[in-house]
Design a protein around this motif. Structure first.
Motif, PDB file in Angstrom:
ATOM      1  N   SER A  14      39.451  30.510  20.201  1.00  0.00           N
ATOM      2  CA  SER A  14      40.209  29.864  19.034  1.00  0.00           C
ATOM      3  C   SER A  14      39.253  29.223  18.009  1.00  0.00           C
ATOM      4  N   ALA A  15      38.204  28.572  18.348  1.00  0.00           N
ATOM      5  CA  ALA A  15      36.931  28.233  17.456  1.00  0.00           C
ATOM      6  C   ALA A  15      36.217  29.117  16.664  1.00  0.00           C
ATOM      7  N   ALA A  16      36.056  30.256  17.574  1.00  0.00           N
ATOM      8  CA  ALA A  16      35.019  31.343  16.968  1.00  0.00           C
ATOM      9  C   ALA A  16      35.813  31.833  15.557  1.00  0.00           C
ATOM     10  N   PRO A  17      34.840  31.996  14.592  1.00  0.00           N
ATOM     11  CA  PRO A  17      35.411  32.378  13.283  1.00  0.00           C
ATOM     12  C   PRO A  17      35.689  34.007  13.098  1.00  0.00           C
ATOM     13  N   ARG A  74      39.497  33.487  35.977  1.00  0.00           N
ATOM     14  CA  ARG A  74      38.615  32.374  35.528  1.00  0.00           C
ATOM     15  C   ARG A  74      37.775  32.731  34.152  1.00  0.00           C
ATOM     16  N   TYR A  75      37.079  31.596  33.453  1.00  0.00           N
ATOM     17  CA  TYR A  75      36.247  31.922  32.518  1.00  0.00           C
ATOM     18  C   TYR A  75      34.880  31.688  32.898  1.00  0.00           C
ATOM     19  N   GLY A  76      33.885  32.274  32.327  1.00  0.00           N
ATOM     20  CA  GLY A  76      32.531  31.937  32.939  1.00  0.00           C
ATOM     21  C   GLY A  76      31.973  33.544  33.040  1.00  0.00           C
ATOM     22  N   LEU A  77      30.862  33.576  33.811  1.00  0.00           N
ATOM     23  CA  LEU A  77      30.233  34.685  33.688  1.00  0.00           C
ATOM     24  C   LEU A  77      30.294  35.515  35.051  1.00  0.00           C
ATOM     25  N   PHE A  78      30.493  36.804  34.986  1.00  0.00           N
ATOM     26  CA  PHE A  78      30.773  37.676  36.112  1.00  0.00           C
ATOM     27  C   PHE A  78      29.602  38.851  36.103  1.00  0.00           C
ATOM     28  N   PHE A  79      29.106  38.986  37.434  1.00  0.00           N
ATOM     29  CA  PHE A  79      28.080  39.992  37.620  1.00  0.00           C
ATOM     30  C   PHE A  79      28.470  41.146  38.372  1.00  0.00           C
ATOM     31  N   PHE A  80      28.248  42.189  37.902  1.00  0.00           N
ATOM     32  CA  PHE A  80      28.631  43.677  38.596  1.00  0.00           C
ATOM     33  C   PHE A  80      27.261  44.460  38.532  1.00  0.00           C
ATOM     34  N   ILE A  81      27.316  45.173  40.078  1.00  0.00           N
ATOM     35  CA  ILE A  81      26.207  46.205  40.174  1.00  0.00           C
ATOM     36  C   ILE A  81      26.646  47.329  40.905  1.00  0.00           C
ATOM     37  N   SER A  82      26.093  48.172  40.902  1.00  0.00           N
ATOM     38  CA  SER A  82      26.575  49.711  41.676  1.00  0.00           C
ATOM     39  C   SER A  82      25.662  49.392  43.221  1.00  0.00           C
ATOM     40  N   GLY A  83      26.708  50.027  44.080  1.00  0.00           N
ATOM     41  CA  GLY A  83      26.265  49.598  45.684  1.00  0.00           C
ATOM     42  C   GLY A  83      25.374  50.823  46.173  1.00  0.00           C
ATOM     43  N   VAL A  84      25.195  51.866  45.330  1.00  0.00           N
ATOM     44  CA  VAL A  84      24.546  53.137  45.601  1.00  0.00           C
ATOM     45  C   VAL A  84      22.900  52.612  45.536  1.00  0.00           C
ATOM     46  N   PRO A  85      22.083  52.992  46.556  1.00  0.00           N
ATOM     47  CA  PRO A  85      20.812  52.449  46.282  1.00  0.00           C
ATOM     48  C   PRO A  85      20.174  53.101  45.010  1.00  0.00           C
ATOM     49  N   ALA A  86      19.370  52.297  44.587  1.00  0.00           N
ATOM     50  CA  ALA A  86      18.613  52.678  43.137  1.00  0.00           C
ATOM     51  C   ALA A  86      19.427  52.823  41.747  1.00  0.00           C
ATOM     52  N   LYS A 130      28.837  42.791  25.643  1.00  0.00           N
ATOM     53  CA  LYS A 130      28.515  42.107  24.305  1.00  0.00           C
ATOM     54  C   LYS A 130      29.550  42.491  23.210  1.00  0.00           C
ATOM     55  N   ARG A 131      29.835  43.544  23.295  1.00  0.00           N
ATOM     56  CA  ARG A 131      30.953  44.198  22.089  1.00  0.00           C
ATOM     57  C   ARG A 131      32.275  43.979  22.142  1.00  0.00           C
ATOM     58  N   ASN A 132      32.698  43.285  23.333  1.00  0.00           N
ATOM     59  CA  ASN A 132      34.102  42.982  23.515  1.00  0.00           C
ATOM     60  C   ASN A 132      34.034  41.366  23.930  1.00  0.00           C
ATOM     61  N   ARG A 133      35.337  40.964  23.518  1.00  0.00           N
ATOM     62  CA  ARG A 133      35.639  39.552  23.804  1.00  0.00           C
ATOM     63  C   ARG A 133      36.616  39.477  25.113  1.00  0.00           C
ATOM     64  N   PHE A 134      36.229  38.931  25.893  1.00  0.00           N
ATOM     65  CA  PHE A 134      37.106  38.987  27.210  1.00  0.00           C
ATOM     66  C   PHE A 134      37.693  37.671  27.347  1.00  0.00           C
ATOM     67  N   GLN A 135      38.881  37.577  28.033  1.00  0.00           N
ATOM     68  CA  GLN A 135      39.548  36.312  28.037  1.00  0.00           C
ATOM     69  C   GLN A 135      40.302  36.345  29.526  1.00  0.00           C
ATOM     70  N   VAL A 152      33.485  35.941  30.159  1.00  0.00           N
ATOM     71  CA  VAL A 152      34.916  35.549  29.843  1.00  0.00           C
ATOM     72  C   VAL A 152      34.930  34.458  29.120  1.00  0.00           C
ATOM     73  N   MET A 153      35.592  34.084  27.845  1.00  0.00           N
ATOM     74  CA  MET A 153      35.530  32.986  26.966  1.00  0.00           C
ATOM     75  C   MET A 153      36.870  32.121  27.492  1.00  0.00           C
ATOM     76  N   ALA A 154      36.525  30.711  27.291  1.00  0.00           N
ATOM     77  CA  ALA A 154      37.728  29.967  27.336  1.00  0.00           C
ATOM     78  C   ALA A 154      38.606  30.081  26.086  1.00  0.00           C
ATOM     79  N   GLU A 155      40.029  29.686  26.403  1.00  0.00           N
ATOM     80  CA  GLU A 155      40.787  29.893  24.993  1.00  0.00           C
ATOM     81  C   GLU A 155      40.217  28.897  24.042  1.00  0.00           C
ATOM     82  N   SER A 156      39.511  27.701  24.231  1.00  0.00           N
ATOM     83  CA  SER A 156      39.042  26.947  23.353  1.00  0.00           C
ATOM     84  C   SER A 156      38.148  27.727  22.280  1.00  0.00           C
TER      85      SER A 156
END
Length: 207
Positions: free
Chosen positions: A132-135, A101-113, A51-56, A125-129
């Motif tokens: 540009s609209a974010a202050p 692409r823009y949208g949500l990506f979900f990552f997990i570890s493959g090691v049990p627990a 959340k601290r970063n802005r991905f595109q 991942v945010m779209a270009e629009s």
């Protein structure tokens, strides 16, 4: 001339390519600690880091880990920490994942627990629009206008009784003498004009 045009076109193409390459950003997941099970001493969660970063689109996530793995999963498998059928699986220890692409990506570890212990992350991942609209900065609060001052009653003007003017008081005042400043201005202007004429004549004589 033709060679100069070709050189300029080649330089423009190289510059455009360099700009397009530098527009993408590489983010090291978890910064210094990398991709690992979060410790219990108040370390930042991966979702908070995301959340601290802005991905595109075009940006790269760099997963650095040892004896672990990175799984790209859907939303349901993320919630339940299911690693049986991921969208993608990486085990090379230095995985670079590019957003296509823009949208949500979900990552997990493959090691049990590991996923249950907090080694999972949602990235938006945010779209270009949206970018540009974010202050860029927080809006400056507008100061409230001051309250209107109460109108004070104007003092009553008492008119003095008319007094007859004496004949001696209507003596015409003498005409003002010309100030010395206007004379100095005229003198300075005359000197400047004379110098200008001398310069013009000198130029014509030398030519």
């Amino acid at each position: 001339m033709a060679s100069l045009v070709v050189f300029a076109a080649a330089a423009f193409v190289l510059l455009a390519g360099a700009v397009s390459v530098s527009s993408s950003t590489v983010y090291t997941v978890g910064d210094e600690r990398g991709w690992a099970v979060p410790s219990s001493n108040g370390v930042e969660s991966y979702n908070h880091w995301a959340k601290r970063n802005r991905f595109q689109v075009g940006d790269v996530l760099d997963f650095r880990y040892m004896n672990d793995s990175v799984l790209v999963v859907n939303h349901d498998d993320y919630k339940q920490c299911k690693a049986a059928s991921p969208v993608s699986r990486f085990t090379d220890g230095d995985t670079k994942f590019t957003f296509d692409r823009y949208g949500l990506f979900f990552f997990i570890s493959g090691v049990p627990a590991h996923c249950e212990e907090g080694q999972r992350m949602i990235v938006r991942v945010m779209a270009e629009s949206a970018l540009s609209a974010a202050p860029s900065t927080a809006p400056t609060p507008t100061a409230a206008p001051p309250p209107p001052a109460s109108a004070a009653p104007s003092p009553a003007v008492v008119s003095a009784p008319d007094t007859p003017s004496s004949p001696s008081s209507s003596v015409p005042s003498p005409a003002p003498e010309p100030s010395g400043a206007s004379g100095r201005v005229l003198t300075g202007f005359s000197i400047a004009a004379a110098l200008l004429v001398v310069c013009v004549v000198t130029v014509f004589v030398l030519v």
